[in-house]
Scaffold this motif. Structure first.
Motif, PDB file in Angstrom:
ATOM      1  N   PRO A 183       0.632  -0.901  -0.267  1.00 58.76           N
ATOM      2  CA  PRO A 183       0.032   0.009   0.054  1.00 58.76           C
ATOM      3  C   PRO A 183       0.594   1.286   0.203  1.00 58.76           C
ATOM      4  O   PRO A 183       2.102   1.189   0.725  1.00 58.76           O
ATOM      5  N   ALA A 184       0.439   2.251  -0.511  1.00 58.03           N
ATOM      6  CA  ALA A 184       1.284   3.248  -0.438  1.00 58.03           C
ATOM      7  C   ALA A 184       0.420   4.239   0.818  1.00 58.03           C
ATOM      8  O   ALA A 184       0.593   3.767   1.274  1.00 58.03           O
ATOM      9  N   PRO A 185       2.408   4.875   1.496  1.00 55.81           N
ATOM     10  CA  PRO A 185       1.942   4.957   3.013  1.00 55.81           C
ATOM     11  C   PRO A 185       0.816   6.668   3.198  1.00 55.81           C
ATOM     12  O   PRO A 185       0.882   7.021   2.169  1.00 55.81           O
ATOM     13  N   ARG A 186       0.602   6.469   4.097  1.00 58.44           N
ATOM     14  CA  ARG A 186      -0.251   7.246   5.041  1.00 58.44           C
ATOM     15  C   ARG A 186       0.711   8.508   5.246  1.00 58.44           C
ATOM     16  O   ARG A 186       1.565   8.620   5.209  1.00 58.44           O
ATOM     17  N   PRO A 187      -0.306   9.443   5.180  1.00 58.47           N
ATOM     18  CA  PRO A 187       0.336  10.891   5.502  1.00 58.47           C
ATOM     19  C   PRO A 187       0.994  11.275   6.501  1.00 58.47           C
ATOM     20  O   PRO A 187       0.210  10.290   7.712  1.00 58.47           O
ATOM     21  N   ALA A 188       2.093  11.852   6.580  1.00 66.08           N
ATOM     22  CA  ALA A 188       2.422  11.746   8.058  1.00 66.08           C
ATOM     23  C   ALA A 188       1.307  13.152   8.878  1.00 66.08           C
ATOM     24  O   ALA A 188       0.942  13.259   8.265  1.00 66.08           O
ATOM     25  N   ALA A 189       1.737  13.348  10.130  1.00 62.50           N
ATOM     26  CA  ALA A 189       1.345  13.560  11.590  1.00 62.50           C
ATOM     27  C   ALA A 189       1.406  15.152  11.073  1.00 62.50           C
ATOM     28  O   ALA A 189       3.201  15.337  11.006  1.00 62.50           O
ATOM     29  N   SER A 190       0.931  16.652  11.085  1.00 61.28           N
ATOM     30  CA  SER A 190       1.134  17.724  11.204  1.00 61.28           C
ATOM     31  C   SER A 190       0.473  18.006  12.389  1.00 61.28           C
ATOM     32  O   SER A 190      -0.941  17.800  12.211  1.00 61.28           O
ATOM     33  N   GLY A 191       0.747  19.484  12.516  1.00 60.15           N
ATOM     34  CA  GLY A 191      -0.038  20.262  13.332  1.00 60.15           C
ATOM     35  C   GLY A 191      -0.351  20.018  15.352  1.00 60.15           C
ATOM     36  O   GLY A 191       0.785  18.908  15.345  1.00 60.15           O
ATOM     37  N   VAL A 192      -1.229  20.299  15.240  1.00 63.59           N
ATOM     38  CA  VAL A 192      -1.780  19.333  16.724  1.00 63.59           C
ATOM     39  C   VAL A 192      -3.134  18.652  16.347  1.00 63.59           C
ATOM     40  O   VAL A 192      -3.941  18.723  15.743  1.00 63.59           O
ATOM     41  N   VAL A 193      -2.920  17.297  17.469  1.00 69.15           N
ATOM     42  CA  VAL A 193      -4.037  16.525  16.876  1.00 69.15           C
ATOM     43  C   VAL A 193      -3.981  16.091  18.337  1.00 69.15           C
ATOM     44  O   VAL A 193      -3.423  15.878  19.422  1.00 69.15           O
ATOM     45  N   HIS A 194      -5.491  15.206  18.735  1.00 71.06           N
ATOM     46  CA  HIS A 194      -6.341  15.163  20.316  1.00 71.06           C
ATOM     47  C   HIS A 194      -6.385  13.723  19.803  1.00 71.06           C
ATOM     48  O   HIS A 194      -7.397  13.367  18.713  1.00 71.06           O
ATOM     49  N   ALA A 195      -6.195  12.968  20.780  1.00 67.87           N
ATOM     50  CA  ALA A 195      -6.931  11.475  20.954  1.00 67.87           C
ATOM     51  C   ALA A 195      -6.935  11.342  21.888  1.00 67.87           C
ATOM     52  O   ALA A 195      -6.311  11.296  23.033  1.00 67.87           O
ATOM     53  N   ASP A 196      -7.965   9.717  22.361  1.00 64.45           N
ATOM     54  CA  ASP A 196      -8.153   9.626  23.434  1.00 64.45           C
ATOM     55  C   ASP A 196      -7.121   7.967  24.021  1.00 64.45           C
ATOM     56  O   ASP A 196      -6.015   7.982  24.747  1.00 64.45           O
ATOM     57  N   LEU A 197      -6.588   7.665  22.891  1.00 63.87           N
ATOM     58  CA  LEU A 197      -5.342   6.841  22.674  1.00 63.87           C
ATOM     59  C   LEU A 197      -4.333   6.961  21.719  1.00 63.87           C
ATOM     60  O   LEU A 197      -4.741   7.288  20.183  1.00 63.87           O
ATOM     61  N   LEU A 198      -3.139   7.462  21.718  1.00 66.41           N
ATOM     62  CA  LEU A 198      -2.342   7.288  21.046  1.00 66.41           C
ATOM     63  C   LEU A 198      -1.027   5.918  21.037  1.00 66.41           C
ATOM     64  O   LEU A 198      -0.900   5.510  21.753  1.00 66.41           O
ATOM     65  N   VAL A 199      -0.663   5.309  19.964  1.00 67.28           N
ATOM     66  CA  VAL A 199       0.223   4.033  19.588  1.00 67.28           C
ATOM     67  C   VAL A 199       1.292   4.931  18.867  1.00 67.28           C
ATOM     68  O   VAL A 199       1.029   5.158  17.906  1.00 67.28           O
ATOM     69  N   VAL A 200       2.527   4.506  19.609  1.00 68.14           N
ATOM     70  CA  VAL A 200       3.663   4.743  18.657  1.00 68.14           C
ATOM     71  C   VAL A 200       4.361   3.395  18.766  1.00 68.14           C
ATOM     72  O   VAL A 200       4.708   2.305  18.632  1.00 68.14           O
ATOM     73  N   GLY A 201       3.886   3.033  16.952  1.00 67.19           N
ATOM     74  CA  GLY A 201       4.829   2.028  16.043  1.00 67.19           C
ATOM     75  C   GLY A 201       4.046   0.861  15.310  1.00 67.19           C
ATOM     76  O   GLY A 201       2.951   0.731  15.684  1.00 67.19           O
ATOM     77  N   GLY A 202       4.137   1.361  14.009  1.00 67.22           N
ATOM     78  CA  GLY A 202       3.008  -0.174  12.846  1.00 67.22           C
ATOM     79  C   GLY A 202       3.844  -0.856  12.838  1.00 67.22           C
ATOM     80  O   GLY A 202       2.964  -1.396  11.440  1.00 67.22           O
ATOM     81  N   GLY A 203       3.867  -1.418  13.987  1.00 63.18           N
ATOM     82  CA  GLY A 203       4.087  -2.639  13.809  1.00 63.18           C
ATOM     83  C   GLY A 203       3.375  -3.876  13.964  1.00 63.18           C
ATOM     84  O   GLY A 203       2.278  -3.005  14.489  1.00 63.18           O
ATOM     85  N   PHE A 204       3.547  -4.914  14.240  1.00 59.48           N
ATOM     86  CA  PHE A 204       2.276  -6.543  14.465  1.00 59.48           C
ATOM     87  C   PHE A 204       1.582  -5.489  16.424  1.00 59.48           C
ATOM     88  O   PHE A 204       0.451  -5.484  16.391  1.00 59.48           O
ATOM     89  N   THR A 205       2.877  -5.200  17.483  1.00 60.41           N
ATOM     90  CA  THR A 205       2.446  -4.370  18.475  1.00 60.41           C
ATOM     91  C   THR A 205       1.513  -3.998  18.499  1.00 60.41           C
ATOM     92  O   THR A 205       0.079  -3.371  18.972  1.00 60.41           O
ATOM     93  N   GLY A 206       2.176  -2.542  17.355  1.00 62.12           N
ATOM     94  CA  GLY A 206       0.683  -1.261  17.541  1.00 62.12           C
ATOM     95  C   GLY A 206      -0.205  -1.679  16.701  1.00 62.12           C
ATOM     96  O   GLY A 206      -0.952  -1.037  16.372  1.00 62.12           O
TER      97      GLY A 206
END
Length: 469
Positions: free
Chosen positions: A38-61
């Motif tokens: 798949p083509a890569p998703r766009p990078a995060a930019s600006g100020v982002v809010h979330a209930d949960l942030l997951v760092v890492g795009g392997g199996f664990t994340g």
């Protein structure tokens, strides 16, 4: 997974077949070398809010993000990956999805004798859930649950396969299942392992998570994390992400927290993949492609047939570089690929002349207890898991639920496990880490050759330490 087989000292002679058999191969993981990536998703930019942030795009994340929205459909979840989804360990392994959460029964019973049976049951349930997820989301990843065939290639290994127990195969029986002149005995465990295309599984999990509302960002490298008010503020190179809770799923790569950094060391694993076999070649091996194979030594080869009839052949060398080094310079290690090619030729001489089209390596997060460890930080707002030691394809889903339980702050069947509550001993600083690992690798090789554990290995046993992949 990584270990070794019976193999040779450097002075032994081989015929000319393996020489140059990988010279025309591409230095790229077979799983990622496809126009279907798949083509890569766009990078995060600006100020982002979330209930949960997951760092890492392997199996664990990916499992954490998907399980979070499955468990709580209203949750706002963001996942950031510093490179590409499945680029590193997730897209570079052999594609063995194992039920074991403890790196095998022997390791589990030794370390957690009172709860091993429960861990075994939880591992089988976890593998069942992975299979159900693949079916529910219609993930086309070649998932086939045929089990694992462990083979003995030295006389002293035969006894390790429990000849008196059901499932043991003598030389004739194991060669009727998969034909290699090196096999002296075997044991087929039919339920505890599936083979899978790991990259396609990861891409399918990413699609499923996205369909359920998870926001995915690639090329978004996290540079800092700190507690802020009732949550955690994480900064990438282009964005500020403010989340109520955070999961760190970076595994072998530098953890944002200090404490886990000493818990694992990076170990390089190397893999070859052949050109596709003809129907006649595959039939000559008598090999059911749903069955994965591993040798029975401390250092072992793992191998399997891919969906397009190649043989993926990995393991043997587990290479640690001084200073916990992770570098592109370590990716192409000719001396290891030469050993892999020679050992392949010895195992399957009937495939004489076959060539390898792909060679690659990946970095494994090795812990002193050979399986995942867990923890929290930022007053319980951040959770992490690392140290899978080569079994993360399956155990990462279990780890995702553990971390989500820890963030919920409630006592669960998973969080009450001693394996989850107790941390392993850390690796020492340099030069002691390098010296200890080299002594262990030499000792394991000697045990494979002689069947006897030396004083160094017996000392590690008493201390509950070890080195594996």
């Amino acid at each position: 997974m990584i270990r070794t087989s019976r193999r040779s000292s450097s002075h032994e002679r081989y015929d000319a077949w393996p020489a140059g058999s990988f010279d025309d191969s591409v230095l790229a993981p077979l799983w990622l070398d496809t126009p279907d990536r798949p083509a890569p998703r766009p990078a995060a930019s600006g100020v982002v809010h979330a209930d949960l942030l997951v760092v890492g795009g392997g199996f664990t994340g990916l499992w954490t993000a998907l399980r979070a929205v499955e468990r709580d459909p209203g949750l706002s979840v963001v996942l950031v990956e510093g490179d590409r989804i499945a680029e590193h360990a997730t897209g570079r392994n052999g594609g063995f999805c194992e039920a074991s959460l403890t790196h095998g029964e022997s390791n589990g019973r030794t370390r957690w004798p009172d709860e091993y049976d429960r861990l075994h049951e939880l591992g089988l349930r976890n593998l069942d859930a992975i299979e159900e997820t693949v079916e529910r989301y219609e993930i086309d990843c070649g998932f086939a649950r045929g089990g694992t065939l462990a083979v003995a290639t030295r006389a002293h290994e035969v006894g390790h396969l429990d000849p008196e127990e059901p499932g043991f195969l003598d030389a004739a029986a194991v060669r009727a299942l998969v034909d290699s002149p090196t096999y002296l005995a075997g044991r087929l465990e039919p339920d505890g392992t599936a083979v899978v295309d790991p990259a396609r599984l990861a891409w399918g999990l990413a699609d499923a998570a996205e369909e359920l509302g998870v926001r995915l960002h690639e090329h978004s490298r996290v540079v800092s994390a700190r507690r802020r008010g009732a949550g955690v503020e994480v900064r990438t190179d282009r964005a500020v992400i403010r989340a109520t809770r955070v999961v760190l799923a970076t595994n072998v790569f530098r953890n944002l927290l200090r404490r886990p950094r000493w818990s694992v060391v990076p170990v390089y694993d190397y893999v070859l993949a052949t050109e596709p076999l003809t129907e006649e070649q595959l039939a000559a091996l008598r090999w059911d492609p749903s069955i994965g194979i591993s040798d029975s030594g401390n250092q072992f080869h793992y191998y399997r047939v891919t969906p397009d009839r190649r043989i993926l052949w990995g393991g043997y060398d587990a290479i640690y570089h001084y200073g916990r080094s992770i570098s592109d310079e370590h990716a192409d290690r000719r001396e290891t690929f030469e050993v892999l090619a020679r050992n392949f030729a010895q195992t399957f001489p009937q495939l004489r002349g076959i060539r390898f089209t792909h060679r690659w390596s990946g970095v494994i997060d090795t812990s002193t207890r050979f399986c995942a460890l867990f923890g929290t930080a930022h007053r319980g707002r951040t959770a992490y898991a690392t140290g899978f030691t080569g079994l993360g394809v399956g155990a990462s889903r279990f780890a995702a639920d553990v971390m989500l339980d820890l963030l919920d702050g409630e006592s669960t069947e998973r969080t009450r496990l001693e394996m989850v509550r107790r941390r392993p001993l850390p690796f020492p600083p340099e030069p002691f880490a390098w010296l200890g690992i080299q002594a262990t690798r030499w000792s394991l090789s000697r045990e494979d050759a002689t069947g006897r554990r030396n004083a160094w290995l017996r000392l590690l046993d008493r201390l509950g330490l070890g080195f594996d992949s």
